[in-house]
Design an enzyme around this catalytic site. Structure first.
Site, PDB file in Angstrom:
ATOM      1  N   CYS A  96     -16.498  15.412  -2.130  1.00 34.95           N
ATOM      2  CA  CYS A  96     -17.335  16.095  -3.416  1.00 34.95           C
ATOM      3  C   CYS A  96     -18.339  17.104  -2.164  1.00 34.95           C
ATOM      4  O   CYS A  96     -18.568  16.338  -1.414  1.00 34.95           O
ATOM      5  CB  CYS A  96     -18.597  15.521  -4.289  1.00 34.95           C
ATOM      6  SG  CYS A  96     -17.484  13.995  -5.631  1.00 34.95           S
ATOM      7  N   ARG A 123     -14.055  19.458   0.722  1.00 25.68           N
ATOM      8  CA  ARG A 123     -14.592  17.850   0.106  1.00 25.68           C
ATOM      9  C   ARG A 123     -13.921  17.750  -1.313  1.00 25.68           C
ATOM     10  O   ARG A 123     -14.291  16.316  -1.783  1.00 25.68           O
ATOM     11  CB  ARG A 123     -15.996  17.856   0.116  1.00 25.68           C
ATOM     12  CG  ARG A 123     -17.042  18.487   1.420  1.00 25.68           C
ATOM     13  CD  ARG A 123     -18.275  18.574   1.658  1.00 25.68           C
ATOM     14  NE  ARG A 123     -18.578  17.084   1.217  1.00 25.68           N
ATOM     15  CZ  ARG A 123     -18.859  16.395   2.210  1.00 25.68           C
ATOM     16  NH1 ARG A 123     -18.710  17.117   4.039  1.00 25.68           N
ATOM     17  NH2 ARG A 123     -19.242  15.609   2.424  1.00 25.68           N
ATOM     18  N   TRP A 140     -14.498  15.471  -5.845  1.00 22.11           N
ATOM     19  CA  TRP A 140     -13.331  15.119  -5.755  1.00 22.11           C
ATOM     20  C   TRP A 140     -13.644  13.398  -6.845  1.00 22.11           C
ATOM     21  O   TRP A 140     -13.689  13.226  -6.575  1.00 22.11           O
ATOM     22  CB  TRP A 140     -13.092  14.316  -4.661  1.00 22.11           C
ATOM     23  CG  TRP A 140     -11.844  13.864  -4.272  1.00 22.11           C
ATOM     24  CD1 TRP A 140     -10.977  14.231  -3.409  1.00 22.11           C
ATOM     25  CD2 TRP A 140     -11.334  12.721  -3.619  1.00 22.11           C
ATOM     26  NE1 TRP A 140      -9.618  13.722  -3.802  1.00 22.11           N
ATOM     27  CE2 TRP A 140      -9.743  12.580  -3.797  1.00 22.11           C
ATOM     28  CE3 TRP A 140     -12.109  11.809  -4.318  1.00 22.11           C
ATOM     29  CZ2 TRP A 140      -9.523  10.719  -3.705  1.00 22.11           C
ATOM     30  CZ3 TRP A 140     -11.757  10.008  -4.000  1.00 22.11           C
ATOM     31  CH2 TRP A 140     -10.369  10.194  -3.843  1.00 22.11           C
ATOM     32  N   ASN A 151     -22.313  12.638  -4.122  1.00 22.99           N
ATOM     33  CA  ASN A 151     -21.518  12.359  -3.791  1.00 22.99           C
ATOM     34  C   ASN A 151     -21.795  10.878  -3.386  1.00 22.99           C
ATOM     35  O   ASN A 151     -22.706  10.348  -2.379  1.00 22.99           O
ATOM     36  CB  ASN A 151     -21.581  13.195  -2.436  1.00 22.99           C
ATOM     37  CG  ASN A 151     -20.492  13.277  -1.332  1.00 22.99           C
ATOM     38  OD1 ASN A 151     -19.614  12.692  -1.798  1.00 22.99           O
ATOM     39  ND2 ASN A 151     -20.932  12.921  -0.347  1.00 22.99           N
ATOM     40  N   GLY A 152     -20.741  10.304  -3.579  1.00 26.33           N
ATOM     41  CA  GLY A 152     -20.306   8.832  -3.165  1.00 26.33           C
ATOM     42  C   GLY A 152     -20.254   8.210  -4.432  1.00 26.33           C
ATOM     43  O   GLY A 152     -19.877   8.720  -5.171  1.00 26.33           O
ATOM     44  N   GLU A 178       3.919  10.630   9.882  1.00 31.04           N
ATOM     45  CA  GLU A 178       3.464  11.652  10.594  1.00 31.04           C
ATOM     46  C   GLU A 178       3.866  12.326   9.578  1.00 31.04           C
ATOM     47  O   GLU A 178       3.158  13.155   8.988  1.00 31.04           O
ATOM     48  CB  GLU A 178       2.707  11.972  11.947  1.00 31.04           C
ATOM     49  CG  GLU A 178       2.011  14.032  11.339  1.00 31.04           C
ATOM     50  CD  GLU A 178       0.088  13.402  11.084  1.00 31.04           C
ATOM     51  OE1 GLU A 178       0.892  12.193  10.374  1.00 31.04           O
ATOM     52  OE2 GLU A 178       0.097  14.434  10.683  1.00 31.04           O
ATOM     53  N   LYS A 189       3.290  14.369   6.129  1.00 28.31           N
ATOM     54  CA  LYS A 189       3.153  15.439   5.383  1.00 28.31           C
ATOM     55  C   LYS A 189       4.112  15.951   3.981  1.00 28.31           C
ATOM     56  O   LYS A 189       3.626  16.891   3.335  1.00 28.31           O
ATOM     57  CB  LYS A 189       4.267  16.752   7.045  1.00 28.31           C
ATOM     58  CG  LYS A 189       3.172  16.719   8.576  1.00 28.31           C
ATOM     59  CD  LYS A 189       1.811  16.831   8.370  1.00 28.31           C
ATOM     60  CE  LYS A 189       0.379  16.175   8.147  1.00 28.31           C
ATOM     61  NZ  LYS A 189      -0.661  15.921   8.111  1.00 28.31           N
ATOM     62  N   GLU A 225       1.949  14.422   1.740  1.00 28.76           N
ATOM     63  CA  GLU A 225       0.984  15.948   1.131  1.00 28.76           C
ATOM     64  C   GLU A 225       1.287  16.462  -0.003  1.00 28.76           C
ATOM     65  O   GLU A 225       0.683  17.613  -0.695  1.00 28.76           O
ATOM     66  CB  GLU A 225       0.502  15.791   2.486  1.00 28.76           C
ATOM     67  CG  GLU A 225      -0.213  14.523   2.670  1.00 28.76           C
ATOM     68  CD  GLU A 225      -1.534  15.049   3.884  1.00 28.76           C
ATOM     69  OE1 GLU A 225      -0.677  15.430   4.823  1.00 28.76           O
ATOM     70  OE2 GLU A 225      -2.523  15.334   3.302  1.00 28.76           O
ATOM     71  N   HIS A 259      15.715  -4.780   8.267  1.00 23.82           N
ATOM     72  CA  HIS A 259      15.452  -5.733   8.052  1.00 23.82           C
ATOM     73  C   HIS A 259      14.462  -5.468   6.497  1.00 23.82           C
ATOM     74  O   HIS A 259      13.587  -6.395   5.598  1.00 23.82           O
ATOM     75  CB  HIS A 259      14.042  -6.138   8.136  1.00 23.82           C
ATOM     76  CG  HIS A 259      13.877  -6.771  10.204  1.00 23.82           C
ATOM     77  ND1 HIS A 259      15.162  -8.233  10.474  1.00 23.82           N
ATOM     78  CD2 HIS A 259      14.527  -5.810  11.321  1.00 23.82           C
ATOM     79  CE1 HIS A 259      15.288  -7.976  11.209  1.00 23.82           C
ATOM     80  NE2 HIS A 259      14.853  -6.642  11.997  1.00 23.82           N
ATOM     81  N   LYS A 278     -10.265  17.837   1.984  1.00 24.62           N
ATOM     82  CA  LYS A 278      -9.957  17.438   3.203  1.00 24.62           C
ATOM     83  C   LYS A 278     -10.692  16.058   4.389  1.00 24.62           C
ATOM     84  O   LYS A 278     -10.338  16.429   5.445  1.00 24.62           O
ATOM     85  CB  LYS A 278     -10.588  19.134   3.997  1.00 24.62           C
ATOM     86  CG  LYS A 278      -9.902  19.400   5.455  1.00 24.62           C
ATOM     87  CD  LYS A 278      -8.615  19.741   5.728  1.00 24.62           C
ATOM     88  CE  LYS A 278      -8.461  19.739   7.463  1.00 24.62           C
ATOM     89  NZ  LYS A 278      -6.933  19.500   7.572  1.00 24.62           N
TER      90      LYS A 278
END
Ligand code: AGP
Length: 608
Positions: free
Chosen positions: A2, A27, A74, A100-101, A481, A485, A488, A504, A603
């Site tokens: 946020c 944010r 967010w 925020n929080g 990674e 990508k 996301e 396995h 972000k």
């Protein structure tokens, strides 16, 4: 997460607040809102969706305000709806709050307020704050805020206004960043000082439950025990960097394409070629600090953790120092053993990730030295760590990290060479490593030149809903990674896995509908990887190989090959990851997903 913003001064508070939260949209972007005082009344406007949606509503409402607070959200508590959007108000519409929080004890406080007759209109934890302040208010705004805040547990940055006090905003911060900017006859409050740095660079960073009463060009600060304290303004040096999409359809694509240039920036002026070593001017530790390192602990989240994982292989291979790499959100709840000689590297593009920040604070409290690798000058981790090496990737706007990742790899590699040269590595060996780094920008450009080929493959495979990314050694973190990508930005289920682990259990998932992206650039283990790929092939799995030019043995196994320039194993994750980024981008494009601001993400992750 946020973003919160507040403005008081002679410019238009509505315009300033909207401009502020636009800069904070990285944010969170699921809903937005603004409130302020107009002729003794609180006025507000909220909307689900991005700030652009709010702007349209504000325009229709012809808002005029004397002071403003605004928010981009967010969602944590409560769905991303208009009702749950901030600012939140008390029932009499006397107090407005942006937050925020997370307020951890909100269920109990909410229960108490309901018993007192308060009706809640949202599902958020935040809404308890205006109700609490209103119930405690007896003419003294600051006193009511103090009493309310003393009842809150958790992490919070708050900006609060009262309809009877249009001359001030009260700002509170506890374990959540909040900056107060003081200009001439105006003042700003923001989750990130960069959001107002075009207007003033004289800043106060609040922390540990401090409360600031912010007026035009003026502020007073009180600590948790209600004592007024002297806090001088700090001058932030960096000007906000602006990034424009230019010719590109998305920031993500633009940032993928910037990699040859920003990789060059990562090492520019840092190589000491004559001596086969590296020097970081920001590294304030003296030689003895670095020579006495006996063990390295690396912390990070998401992509930054993947970079740390790669660094663990590099540092152990080249510098021969034992490394432990940890996901910050897990590490912070361990009772960490930090033996003498432990050196901590915290990796964070944003420098604001709550879990990494909390973990490093705990380590500093235990006496460890912390080096941060981050991309944002003046971020909390930049300010709090013992030294900070900048990624020099330029602003990364796309939520999906691309250029920051490859710069993290290069900087971690350079740091490794430096440590190794201080120990056993000879000059020629050091020089050979530096040559490999210098070749990277051109090699990455060669991968970008294959964009069309990669896009064609991506289009053909974009209909699949499950993927594996397999690799061994350096290619294992690179596979994590690559899979991240794809997840996301295209919302496809993708698993990054060490290729040797498939038998396995996960190999049970392989069939003709679950393609495997095979990362083949680790020469040392390539033979073993080929065996694992044969096992995939034998189960009708399609294989898309990303392999160094000239690699033999793939013709019978791979359905598609993306050839990348050859480099040393330690750096092969750079060209390989760029190919994987392009693949994910074009799959997402084909599926029509929202690429720069994917659903549910932000972000900068400033909550636990
Ligand atoms: C990367 O694409 C992600 N958006 C995410 O995993 C990110 O790397 C993570 O949240 C850590 O962020 P940081 O580097 O700013 O600490």
């Amino acid at each position: 997460m946020c973003g919160i913003f507040g403005y008081i001064g002679s410019q238009n508070p509505v315009k300033m607040a909207l401009q502020g939260i636009k800069r904070l949209e990285y944010r969170g972007y699921d809903s937005a809102g603004i409130a302020g005082v107009d002729a003794g009344k609180l006025r507000f406007c909220k909307e689900a969706g991005k700030v652009a949606m709010l702007e349209q509503e504000v325009e229709k409402a012809h808002m005029h305000l004397e002071v403003s607070i605004a928010h981009t959200r967010w969602a944590t508590n409560g769905a991303p709806t208009k009702e749950n959007a901030h600012p939140h108000l008390d029932s009499a519409e006397s107090v407005a709050v942006v937050h925020n929080g997370i307020i951890e004890n909100y269920p109990e406080l909410r229960e108490t307020l309901i018993k007192q007759g308060v009706t809640f209109v949202s599902e958020t934890d935040t809404e308890i704050v205006p109700h609490l302040i209103a119930s405690l208010y007896q003419g003294d705004f600051l006193e009511a805020v103090r009493k309310a805040v003393s009842m809150l547990h958790g992490a919070y940055a708050l900006a609060i206004i009262h309809r009877d006090h249009p001359d001030c905003i009260i700002a509170v911060a506890h374990e959540s960043p909040l900056a107060v900017g003081i200009g001439s006859n105006e003042a700003f409050i923001s989750s990130d000082s960069q959001a107002f740095a075009n207007y003033t660079r004289d800043v106060l960073f609040l922390s540990n439950g401090e409360i600031a009463v912010v007026k035009r060009g003026h502020y007073e600060v009180f600590d948790v025990s209600n004592q007024q304290i002297t806090r001088d303004l700090q001058r932030i040096e960096s000007k906000p960097q602006v990034s424009l999409k230019g010719e590109y359809e998305h920031y993500t694509l633009k940032e993928i394409h910037e990699q040859p240039t920003v990789l060059q920036n990562a090492f520019a002026g840092r190589l000491r070629e004559e001596y086969g070593t590296v020097q970081f001017e920001e590294l304030k530790f003296d030689v003895n600090d670095l020579l006495s390192i006996e063990r390295i602990l690396i912390l990070g989240c998401g992509t930054s953790w993947h970079a740390g994982y790669l660094a663990a292989y590099m540092i152990e291979d080249i510098a021969r120092i034992p490394v432990q790499v940890e996901i910050s959100s897990e590490f912070r709840y361990k009772n960490p053993i930090v033996p003498h000689g432990t050196f901590v590297i915290a990796i964070s593009q944003s420098g604001e990730t709550a879990d990494t920040l909390a973990a490093t604070r705990e380590l500093q409290a235990k006496g460890a030295k912390v080096l941060t690798l981050c991309n944002v000058h003046g971020s909390t981790m930049d300010r709090e760590s013992d030294a900070c090496v900048y990624l020099r990737a330029g602003p990364e706007v796309g939520v999906c990290s691309t250029k920051a990742f490859t710069n993290q790899i290069v900087i971690l590699f350079l740091f490794t060479v430096m440590l190794a040269r201080m120990r056993h590595l000879n000059r020629q060996e050091g020089q050979a490593f530096l040559q490999a780094v210098k070749a990277l920008p051109q090699q990455v450009q060669a991968v970008l030149d294959m964009e069309k080929h990669i896009a064609d493959i991506a289009k053909r495979y974009a209909h699949h809903d499950n993927f594996f990314f397999l690799g061994r050694r350096y290619m294992y973190p690179a596979s994590l990674e690559g899979a991240l990508k794809l997840k996301e930005i295209s919302y496809i289920n993708a698993n990054g896995y060490p290729a040797g682990e498939m038998k396995h259990g996960p190999i049970a998932l392989i069939n003709e509908n679950c393609p495997t992206v095979a990362l083949c650039a680790n020469k040392q283990t390539f033979g073993k990887l080929l065996n694992n790929l044969m096992e995939v092939k034998a189960r009708n799995g399609k294989v898309i190989a990303i392999a160094p030019e000239g690699t033999e043995g793939l013709s019978d196994i791979a359905d598609e090959v993306i050839w990348v320039p050859e480099t040393i194993d330690e750096l092969a994750s750079v060209p390989t990851s760029v190919a994987a980024q392009l693949f994910a981008y074009y799959v997402a494009l084909e599926r029509g997903a929202e690429i720069d601001q994917p659903r549910n993400l932000a972000k900068s992750v400033t909550v636990e």
